[in-house]
Design an enzyme around this catalytic site. Sequence first.
Site: not given
Length: 274
Positions: A200, A219
């Site tokens: 991420k 996310d």
Amino acid sequence: MKLILKREWFDPALTLDEQVFHWVENQGVYSAVCAGHVGRLVPCVQGYYLETQDEQEYVFWRAYFDLDRDYEALAAMGEKYPVIRQALALLPGLRVLNQPPWEALVAFIISANNNTGRIRKLVLSLCREVGGGESCFPTPEALAAVSEERLRQMGMGYRAPFLKETARKVVEGFPLEELSALSYEEAHSRLITLPGVGDKVADCVQLFGLRHSVSFPVDVWVERLMRSWFATGTMSRKAIGEHGRQILGKNAGVAQQYLFHCARRGLIPLDKGA
DNA sequence: AACCAGGTGCGGT
DNA sequence: ACCGCACATGGT
């Protein structure tokens, strides 16, 4: 030279408050120091203007605010995916910044498992205590020189050693700037070798700092939205990211920003079987 | 008092 | 390769 940011395609609340964490607003004026460049956005009739001293400054900020991207071209994704068309319509003025990669790297290491209010607080205290001024982002050298204890005192928690070690690697020659010339996959695999950087965070650094607009950070919010609207079922976050890049192509990351902000602000329902 | 927030690292299947 | 858990910190 004056850089004009017209209100039709630039909204600081959507762009500066949400993608970067060290711009501060004071009586309508937004300011920050990015990679040594002093930025000051002043309201005007057209929207905002930023006064630049020379050609080099002008070029820096023009790139920073992503003025060369064709935002009209995003409509093509909207034709195929109604939820994207809706997101584009809901957030006019959202742009994807091109930040100095080092700044995106540090900010998003701090962002992990954290909330935006505290991320902003931590990044600002890093600016103040290490960068040498309000909203003045610290250099890799400055961050590498700070003790882990001091970073913990600032509230960095378990990320303190990640930050220090990543800064040290950059100072020792990790080729951060050069990654933008590599492919998405190549740059990604190198970024995740840095401590505190997983899929991420690497994706955010690539999208916001390396101009890899195919990057599709996943996310909690994007995960929920993708399960609701793109039938990603039980896919892992990593798999959802791959899926996003595959179906959306070169501007996947730009679409991700619109979807992310809509999801987080509750502008698009997420309970559709998720 | 648990649970969440722009996840990551680590050790065990 | 996948899975579950600990991890600093501050706010509900």
